[in-house]
Design an enzyme around this catalytic site. Structure first.
Site, PDB file in Angstrom:
ATOM      1  N   HIS A   1     -14.429   2.158   4.233  1.00 48.36           N
ATOM      2  CA  HIS A   1     -14.278   1.778   2.825  1.00 48.36           C
ATOM      3  C   HIS A   1     -15.416   0.841   2.388  1.00 48.36           C
ATOM      4  O   HIS A   1     -15.867   0.016   3.163  1.00 48.36           O
ATOM      5  CB  HIS A   1     -12.930   1.060   2.654  1.00 48.36           C
ATOM      6  CG  HIS A   1     -12.492   0.887   1.236  1.00 48.36           C
ATOM      7  ND1 HIS A   1     -13.112   0.022   0.363  1.00 48.36           N
ATOM      8  CD2 HIS A   1     -11.466   1.445   0.528  1.00 48.36           C
ATOM      9  CE1 HIS A   1     -12.491   0.050  -0.808  1.00 48.36           C
ATOM     10  NE2 HIS A   1     -11.496   0.916  -0.730  1.00 48.36           N
TER      11      HIS A   1
ATOM     12  N   ASP B   1      -6.841   8.019   4.950  1.00 51.02           N
ATOM     13  CA  ASP B   1      -5.872   7.798   3.869  1.00 51.02           C
ATOM     14  C   ASP B   1      -6.172   8.604   2.609  1.00 51.02           C
ATOM     15  O   ASP B   1      -5.297   8.795   1.767  1.00 51.02           O
ATOM     16  CB  ASP B   1      -5.757   6.311   3.530  1.00 51.02           C
ATOM     17  CG  ASP B   1      -7.043   5.704   3.012  1.00 51.02           C
ATOM     18  OD1 ASP B   1      -8.106   6.359   3.089  1.00 51.02           O
ATOM     19  OD2 ASP B   1      -7.005   4.550   2.525  1.00 51.02           O
ATOM     20  N   ASN B   2      -7.391   9.073   2.458  1.00 53.16           N
ATOM     21  CA  ASN B   2      -7.764   9.901   1.300  1.00 53.16           C
ATOM     22  C   ASN B   2      -9.168  10.435   1.536  1.00 53.16           C
ATOM     23  O   ASN B   2      -9.818  10.123   2.535  1.00 53.16           O
ATOM     24  CB  ASN B   2      -7.714   9.102  -0.010  1.00 53.16           C
ATOM     25  CG  ASN B   2      -8.323   7.723   0.068  1.00 53.16           C
ATOM     26  OD1 ASN B   2      -7.614   6.717   0.001  1.00 53.16           O
ATOM     27  ND2 ASN B   2      -9.632   7.640   0.232  1.00 53.16           N
TER      28      ASN B   2
ATOM     29  N   LYS C   1     -11.533  11.141  -3.688  1.00 51.83           N
ATOM     30  CA  LYS C   1     -10.413  10.201  -3.699  1.00 51.83           C
ATOM     31  C   LYS C   1      -9.890  10.022  -5.132  1.00 51.83           C
ATOM     32  O   LYS C   1     -10.664   9.989  -6.086  1.00 51.83           O
ATOM     33  CB  LYS C   1     -10.921   8.858  -3.157  1.00 51.83           C
ATOM     34  CG  LYS C   1     -10.016   7.664  -3.341  1.00 51.83           C
ATOM     35  CD  LYS C   1     -10.748   6.413  -2.854  1.00 51.83           C
ATOM     36  CE  LYS C   1      -9.956   5.149  -3.082  1.00 51.83           C
ATOM     37  NZ  LYS C   1     -10.721   3.954  -2.622  1.00 51.83           N
TER      38      LYS C   1
ATOM     39  N   LYS D   1      -5.130  -3.007   8.138  1.00 51.83           N
ATOM     40  CA  LYS D   1      -4.811  -2.964   6.713  1.00 51.83           C
ATOM     41  C   LYS D   1      -3.363  -2.532   6.479  1.00 51.83           C
ATOM     42  O   LYS D   1      -2.951  -1.477   6.942  1.00 51.83           O
ATOM     43  CB  LYS D   1      -5.775  -1.993   6.029  1.00 51.83           C
ATOM     44  CG  LYS D   1      -5.670  -1.946   4.514  1.00 51.83           C
ATOM     45  CD  LYS D   1      -6.831  -1.122   3.953  1.00 51.83           C
ATOM     46  CE  LYS D   1      -6.770  -1.049   2.436  1.00 51.83           C
ATOM     47  NZ  LYS D   1      -7.942  -0.347   1.873  1.00 51.83           N
TER      48      LYS D   1
ATOM     49  N   ARG E   1      -0.490   4.922   2.289  1.00 49.61           N
ATOM     50  CA  ARG E   1       0.060   4.053   3.335  1.00 49.61           C
ATOM     51  C   ARG E   1       1.576   3.943   3.219  1.00 49.61           C
ATOM     52  O   ARG E   1       2.281   3.900   4.230  1.00 49.61           O
ATOM     53  CB  ARG E   1      -0.610   2.677   3.266  1.00 49.61           C
ATOM     54  CG  ARG E   1      -2.037   2.745   3.743  1.00 49.61           C
ATOM     55  CD  ARG E   1      -2.914   1.572   3.331  1.00 49.61           C
ATOM     56  NE  ARG E   1      -4.296   2.026   3.393  1.00 49.61           N
ATOM     57  CZ  ARG E   1      -5.028   2.042   4.505  1.00 49.61           C
ATOM     58  NH1 ARG E   1      -4.527   1.582   5.629  1.00 49.61           N
ATOM     59  NH2 ARG E   1      -6.260   2.507   4.497  1.00 49.61           N
TER      60      ARG E   1
ATOM     61  N   HIS F   1      -1.305  -3.484   2.980  1.00 52.00           N
ATOM     62  CA  HIS F   1      -1.547  -3.128   1.581  1.00 52.00           C
ATOM     63  C   HIS F   1      -0.347  -2.559   0.831  1.00 52.00           C
ATOM     64  O   HIS F   1      -0.500  -1.898  -0.196  1.00 52.00           O
ATOM     65  CB  HIS F   1      -2.718  -2.135   1.509  1.00 52.00           C
ATOM     66  CG  HIS F   1      -3.553  -2.301   0.265  1.00 52.00           C
ATOM     67  ND1 HIS F   1      -4.506  -1.383  -0.110  1.00 52.00           N
ATOM     68  CD2 HIS F   1      -3.575  -3.264  -0.687  1.00 52.00           C
ATOM     69  CE1 HIS F   1      -5.086  -1.773  -1.232  1.00 52.00           C
ATOM     70  NE2 HIS F   1      -4.536  -2.911  -1.603  1.00 52.00           N
TER      71      HIS F   1
ATOM     72  N   CYS G   1      -5.363   4.849  -1.451  1.00 52.31           N
ATOM     73  CA  CYS G   1      -4.949   3.960  -0.370  1.00 52.31           C
ATOM     74  C   CYS G   1      -3.467   3.613  -0.295  1.00 52.31           C
ATOM     75  O   CYS G   1      -2.756   4.099   0.578  1.00 52.31           O
ATOM     76  CB  CYS G   1      -5.765   2.682  -0.474  1.00 52.31           C
ATOM     77  SG  CYS G   1      -5.293   1.424   0.687  1.00 52.31           S
TER      78      CYS G   1
ATOM     79  N   ASP H   1     -10.074   4.591   6.525  1.00 53.57           N
ATOM     80  CA  ASP H   1     -10.000   4.278   5.101  1.00 53.57           C
ATOM     81  C   ASP H   1     -11.194   4.896   4.370  1.00 53.57           C
ATOM     82  O   ASP H   1     -12.341   4.541   4.637  1.00 53.57           O
ATOM     83  CB  ASP H   1     -10.011   2.757   4.930  1.00 53.57           C
ATOM     84  CG  ASP H   1      -9.526   2.302   3.565  1.00 53.57           C
ATOM     85  OD1 ASP H   1      -9.557   3.118   2.635  1.00 53.57           O
ATOM     86  OD2 ASP H   1      -9.121   1.146   3.442  1.00 53.57           O
ATOM     87  N   ASP H   2     -10.930   5.834   3.475  1.00 53.62           N
ATOM     88  CA  ASP H   2     -11.964   6.495   2.668  1.00 53.62           C
ATOM     89  C   ASP H   2     -12.884   7.401   3.494  1.00 53.62           C
ATOM     90  O   ASP H   2     -14.026   7.648   3.098  1.00 53.62           O
ATOM     91  CB  ASP H   2     -12.822   5.472   1.913  1.00 53.62           C
ATOM     92  CG  ASP H   2     -12.144   4.937   0.662  1.00 53.62           C
ATOM     93  OD1 ASP H   2     -10.929   5.187   0.489  1.00 53.62           O
ATOM     94  OD2 ASP H   2     -12.806   4.251  -0.134  1.00 53.62           O
TER      95      ASP H   2
END
Length: 543
Positions: free
Chosen positions: A212, A318-319, A365, A129, A76, A131, A72, A34-35
């Site tokens: 993140h 994710d990004n 992002k 996660k 996903r 989301h 995010c 994540d991130d």
């Protein structure tokens, strides 16, 4: 008697065939960070210690280009379903903006990879996660997963495990037993233990929250990086860039993207400011380090359980690394209750350090330049993937589902629980993973839209527009992969071709002009976006 013998023989033959098919089909592990920025792994140029992911890269394949949806929840949604995010119902974020493409949770017509793989004989597991739920719909336990953590509505909706009270040490750092990366990983390993006697293959979707923000890490991990970032983001970015060339991630003639005008000049910051900023990156690096440690632990568990030999492992983010500055946005200055890295602190690395994380690319992002949408991508499967291979790839998260289904020999249904599923727009990555080709060929192109930011890519050409502007930029990614030179004025026909393709895709996927949705945008997200648009003059200090 003869008939009985023949019947028994037929049953045995069928059972052996089914067993052979189960044994032949691989276990599948998809790990989503994540991130995490493009250059935050050692295998992609980083100085952060990531030996386990580096091992997977050295024994597997790395893509130079693998695309996400820049943020995010939309990413996903596409990873989980194989659909463009608007088609899946998550066009904006995990918020309902009042239109089917923007309802904020996965719709029934977009089948999850768990639903498809479970229907084809797989045990399905997820930890971390999610989301992409809403209105009591599309929780992971409703969408095909046999075992789920965290199995509560708040955890699924917020994207974070619900731990309750987090135990800390005397200085406020979390204890390892309560640290989210460890907890997410521990539940994944528990699930693997619970199914290790099963004859069925398994699918594990391991979706970490690290790295993140808010920046929180374990003290023993932070200690490894003390003083390592005192040189500042410009120096770190240059070192990563040079390493990327040595690794073969970049060609020798590659150039760095142009830095944003509002990045702080490290040399003009006070000593205390430099130390404050360096500590943020020390904590971020510690979060990435612990993520890698958890993957090493997972590999050991798979090996100890006898589950590793016939398992493909895929890792991505994710990004790109984020531009969010929590001191200015989301009430960070008010919410922050402790030193960076400790429980209660509420800080981010912000675009200054993310500029280094996204080396060599432009932007962050939420934007659709390469820094926002190009993720590290590693695939490991010794039975089929040649070791230490670096390819162009040009894959996209919509390609994961058809890739997994081909690996699993899973049939994608024409009807599922009385619903006609959307067709899959992606392509299997197997030809690239196995070395048959270097890149996925898709003359139809790839397309993006996120909160008014738009992009299209066909072949070497990439078209980009950043909200609130409606003007297009054009880049030749073969010659200019870091998007340093806009050539739109010299190539009107190409701009016309790609823009027409974009609007055709937008219509097919329910994308609308963001001006129609802006007043429905959540206040916190709108304020954040406005603050990014207005950041044009660099302040003298970071606070």
């Amino acid at each position: 008697m003869k008939k009985t013998f023949i019947t028994l023989l037929s049953i045995c033959s069928l059972s052996l065939a089914v067993y052979a098919q189960k044994q032949d089909r691989p276990n599948i592990v998809v790990i989503l960070a994540d991130d995490l920025g493009y250059s935050d792994l050692g295998a992609y140029g980083s100085e952060i210690a990531t030996p386990n992911l580096d091992r997977l890269a050295e024994e597997g394949v790395r893509f130079r280009q693998f695309y996400n949806n820049s943020i995010c929840a939309p990413t996903r949604a596409s990873v989980i379903t194989g659909q463009y995010q608007h088609k899946a119902g998550v066009g904006y974020f995990s918020n309902d903006l009042g239109l089917p493409a923007y309802q904020g949770y996965i719709n029934a017509e977009s089948l999850t990879f768990a639903e498809v793989l479970k229907a084809n004989g797989y045990i399905t597991l997820t930890s971390g996660k999610w989301h992409v739920s809403g209105k009591d719909q599309s929780y992971p336990w409703q969408r095909g997963f046999d075992k789920v953590f965290p199995k509560n509505e708040n955890g699924a909706n917020s994207g974070a495990p619900g731990f309750g009270k987090v135990e800390t040490d005397a200085e406020g750092y979390p204890l390892s037993a309560y640290y989210s990366t460890n907890v997410i990983n521990a539940h994944a390993q528990q699930f693997l233990d619970e199914i290790k006697g099963e004859s069925k293959p398994f699918f594990l979707y391991l979706a970490h929250t690290a790295p993140h923000w808010p920046l929180v890490a374990l003290p023993e991990d932070v200690a490894k990086y003390k003083g390592k970032y005192d040189k500042g983001w410009f120096a770190v970015r240059k070192e990563r860039f040079d390493k990327q060339k040595k690794l073969g991630i970049l060609t020798q003639d590659a150039v760095l993207s142009v830095p944003d005008q509002d990045l702080y000049d490290w040399d003009k910051l006070s000593f205390d400011n430099r130390r404050s900023w360096a500590k943020k990156m020390e904590v971020f690096a510690a979060m990435v380090d612990r993520l890698d440690q958890s993957i090493g632990s997972l590999l050991e568990k798979l090996k100890d359980n006898g589950q590793l030999e016939n398992t493909i492992i895929i890792f991505l983010s994710d990004n790109g690394a984020p531009a969010e500055d929590l001191v200015k946005w989301h009430g960070g200055a008010r919410i922050n209750e402790g030193p960076v890295g400790t429980v209660g602190s509420y800080e981010s690395q912000s675009k200054n350090w993310s500029y280094a994380s996204n080396t060599p690319f432009k932007a962050y992002k939420d934007y659709l330049h390469e820094g926002g949408i190009n993720t590290p991508f590693i695939a490991w499967f010794p039975q089929k993937i040649k070791p230490n291979t670096i390819v162009q790839g040009t894959g996209h998260i919509i390609d994961l589902a058809p890739t997994l289904y081909e690996l699993a020999r899973a049939k994608y249904p024409k009807s599922y629980q009385g619903i006609k599923p959307h067709e899959l727009p992606g392509k299997s990555l197997l030809p690239v993973l196995t070395g048959a080709v270097d890149t996925i060929d898709r003359p139809e192109g790839l397309f993006w839209e996120r909160a008014g930011n738009r992009a299209a890519r066909i072949g070497k050409w990439k078209l980009v527009s950043t909200w609130p502007s409606y003007s297009w930029e054009l880049y030749d990614l073969d010659k200019d992969p870091t998007e340093t030179t806009d050539v739109a004025r010299q190539n009107h026909a190409v701009v016309s071709q790609l823009s027409q393709a974009y609007f055709k895709w937008a219509k097919q996927n329910g994308v609308v002009d963001f001006a129609q949705l802006e007043d429905k945008e959540p206040t916190s997200m709108r304020l954040f976006r406005k603050s990014k648009e207005q950041e044009s003059t660099p302040p003298a200090f970071n606070f």
